[in-house]
Design an enzyme around this catalytic site. Structure first.
Site, PDB file in Angstrom:
ATOM      1  N   ARG A 227       0.843  -1.195   0.000  1.00  0.00           N
ATOM      2  CA  ARG A 227       0.000   0.000   0.000  1.00  0.00           C
ATOM      3  C   ARG A 227       0.874   1.239   0.000  1.00  0.00           C
ATOM      4  O   ARG A 227       1.983   1.241   0.575  1.00  0.00           O
ATOM      5  CB  ARG A 227      -0.876   0.041   1.255  1.00  0.00           C
ATOM      6  CG  ARG A 227      -2.171  -0.692   1.147  1.00  0.00           C
ATOM      7  CD  ARG A 227      -3.168   0.001   0.200  1.00  0.00           C
ATOM      8  NE  ARG A 227      -4.454  -0.640   0.222  1.00  0.00           N
ATOM      9  CZ  ARG A 227      -4.865  -1.592  -0.634  1.00  0.00           C
ATOM     10  NH1 ARG A 227      -4.080  -2.014  -1.592  1.00  0.00           N
ATOM     11  NH2 ARG A 227      -6.086  -2.098  -0.537  1.00  0.00           N
ATOM     12  N   HIS A 275      -1.113   1.179  -9.668  1.00  0.00           N
ATOM     13  CA  HIS A 275      -1.917   0.311  -8.785  1.00  0.00           C
ATOM     14  C   HIS A 275      -2.685  -0.731  -9.608  1.00  0.00           C
ATOM     15  O   HIS A 275      -3.909  -0.823  -9.548  1.00  0.00           O
ATOM     16  CB  HIS A 275      -2.867   1.168  -7.924  1.00  0.00           C
ATOM     17  CG  HIS A 275      -3.357   0.431  -6.686  1.00  0.00           C
ATOM     18  ND1 HIS A 275      -3.616   1.069  -5.494  1.00  0.00           N
ATOM     19  CD2 HIS A 275      -3.625  -0.880  -6.472  1.00  0.00           C
ATOM     20  CE1 HIS A 275      -4.036   0.184  -4.601  1.00  0.00           C
ATOM     21  NE2 HIS A 275      -4.042  -1.023  -5.174  1.00  0.00           N
TER      22      HIS A 275
END
Ligand code: NAP
Ligand code: GLV
Length: 312
Positions: A227, A275
Site C-alpha cells: 500500500r 496500482h
C-alpha cells in the site's frame, strides 16, 4: 419487510459487472450505486472500495460491509467507520496469480539486469554482464499471507534463497521465517531484493523509510505492491541516490494517482505502475464476493473477516 439492498461504492471500479452478477445470482437483492442511496434505511449490505467518510455510519440498518479488494485500509480510514459491523475482505479472489506475476516480474527484471540490457540495446552494444545464480541471491518477502506466501513459494521454486517476515511464525517449504520486531533487522540485512506485500496498519504505516533502507545490504532492489502508505517517498529517493538501492518497482503510492510533480515519474531507476498489480476482474472475484454475500445471508461465517484490533 423489504428484501436485502446492497449499496455499491467505488471511485475506481465499474459497477456494471457487479450489478450484472447480482442480477444473475441474486435477483432478489436491490442493487444501488453510490451516490444514489435512495432511503438510507433500506440499505442492508455494502460492497465497497472507497466511499466518502461518514456514509457507512449513516446507514441505520447496515448489517455487513464487503471490500472489493484484499485490503481494507481504504475503508477503515473513515474516522466514522462503524467498527461494530462485520467487515469482510476479498481473500484471493483471483488476485493471487496476478500479484505473484507482478512480484516475479520485478524480481526477475532486476536479477537478470534487463534494464541494463535495454540500455545497451539502445546503444547497439553487445556485452555480457556478469550473471548471478538464483541460489546466490536472497529475496526477502515482507508479509506472508495469501499473497506473500504464494510469492515466496514460487520464488523458492525458481531457486532463489527466500526469507519471509510476518507477525506470526510460518512454515513454508524453502522459505526461512522471521517474526516481528526481533526478527526484522536480521531479515532486512539479508534481503538483497525486498518484496513488500504487507497490509497497511498502524504498525506498518511508513515502514519503507530511511531506517529500513539503511538496514538493507545495499545496491539491491525493492518491489513494492502493498500500500502507498507504507512508503516514505523522499526516503526512497534518497536511498536510490545514495546507492542503498539500485532499482525500485512501485505499484502503490502515498498519494494516488501519483502527482505529476513526483520525482518518481522520471527517476531512471524506478518503474512506476498505476496500482494494477492485481485487479478484481475475474470469475474468481465474482464468485468470492457472491459466495461471501450468500454465506452471510445464510448465517454462515464468510471468509476474510477483518480483525479490526490488528487492522487487517
Ligand atoms: P493477508 O493474507 O492478511 O497477509 C498479511 C501478511 O502481513 C500476514 O503474513 C501478516 O502476518 C503480515 N503482517 C501484518 N502486519 C504485520 C506486522 N506488523 N509485522 C509483520 N508482518 C505483518 O493479506 P493479503 O491478502 O496477502 O494482502 C496483503 C495486502 O496486499 C493487502 O492488505 C493490500 O494492501 C495489498 N494489495 C495490493 C494490491 C495491488 O494491486 N497492489 C492488490 C491487492 C492487495 P501474519 O501471517 O502473522 O498474520
Ligand atoms: C487492491 O489494492 C486490493 O486491496 O485488492
Amino acid at each position: 419487510m423489504a428484501g436485502p439492498t446492497l449499496l455499491f461504492a467505488s471511485n475506481i471500479d465499474d459497477p456494471a459487472p457487479w450489478q450484472a452478477l447480482f442480477a444473475r445470482e441474486r435477483p432478489d437483492v436491490e442493487f444501488r450505486i453510490f451516490p444514489d442511496l435512495g432511503d438510507p434505511a433500506d440499505i442492508t449490505h455494502a460492497l465497497v472500495w472507497r466511499i466518502p467518510d461518514g456514509v457507512l455510519a449513516s446507514l441505520p440498518n447496515l448489517q455487513a460491509v464487503f471490500s472489493l479488494g484484499a485490503g481494507i485500509d481504504q475503508i477503515i480510514r473513515d474516522p466514522a467507520f462503524p467498527r461494530e459491523k462485520p467487515l469482510f475482505r476479498l481473500v484471493d479472489g483471483g488476485l493471487r496469480e496476478q500479484m505473484t506475476e507482478y512480484a516475479l516480474y520485478g524480481v526477475l527484471n532486476w536479477h537478470r539486469q534487463m534494464d541494463r540490457y535495454r540500455a545497451q540495446q539502445a546503444k547497439r552494444e553487445w556485452r555480457m554482464l556478469e550473471a548471478v545464480h538464483p541460489s546466490q541471491r536472497t529475496v526477502g518477502v515482507m508479509g506472508l499471507g495469501v499473497f506473500g506466501s504464494d510469492i515466496a513459494l514460487k520464488l523458492a521454486l525458481l531457486g532463489f534463497k527466500v526469507i519471509g517476515w510476518s507477525r506470526t511464525p510460518k512454515e513454508l517449504p524453502g522459505v526461512e521465517s522471521f517474526v516481528g520486531a526481533e526478527g526484522f533487522d536480521t531479515f532486512l540485512a539479508r534481503s538483497e531484493i525486498l518484496v513488500n506485500i504487507l497490509p497497511l496498519t498502524d504498525e506498518t504505516r511508513g515502514i519503507l523509510d530511511a531506517r529500513l533502507f539503511g538496514r538493507l545490504p545495499g545496491g539491491g532492489a525493492l518491489v513494492h505492491l502493498g500500500r502507498g502508505g507504507h512508503l516514505i517517498e523522499a526516503d526512497l529517493i534518497a536511498a536510490l541516490d545514495a546507492g542503498k538501492l539500485d532499482w525500485a518497482m512501485l505499484d502503490v503510492f502515498p498519494s494516488e494517482p501519483l502527482p505529476a510533480e513526483s520525482p518518481l515519474w522520471v527517476h531512471p531507476r524506478v518503474l512506476v505502475t498505476p496500482h494494477i498489480a492485481a485487479q478484481a476482474v475475474s470469475a474468481a472475484a465474482e464468485s468470492a464476493i457472491i459466495g461471501n454475500f450468500n454465506r452471510f445471508e445464510r448465517g454462515e461465517e464468510p471468509t476474510g473477516r477483518v480483525d479490526l484490533s490488528v487492522g487487517y
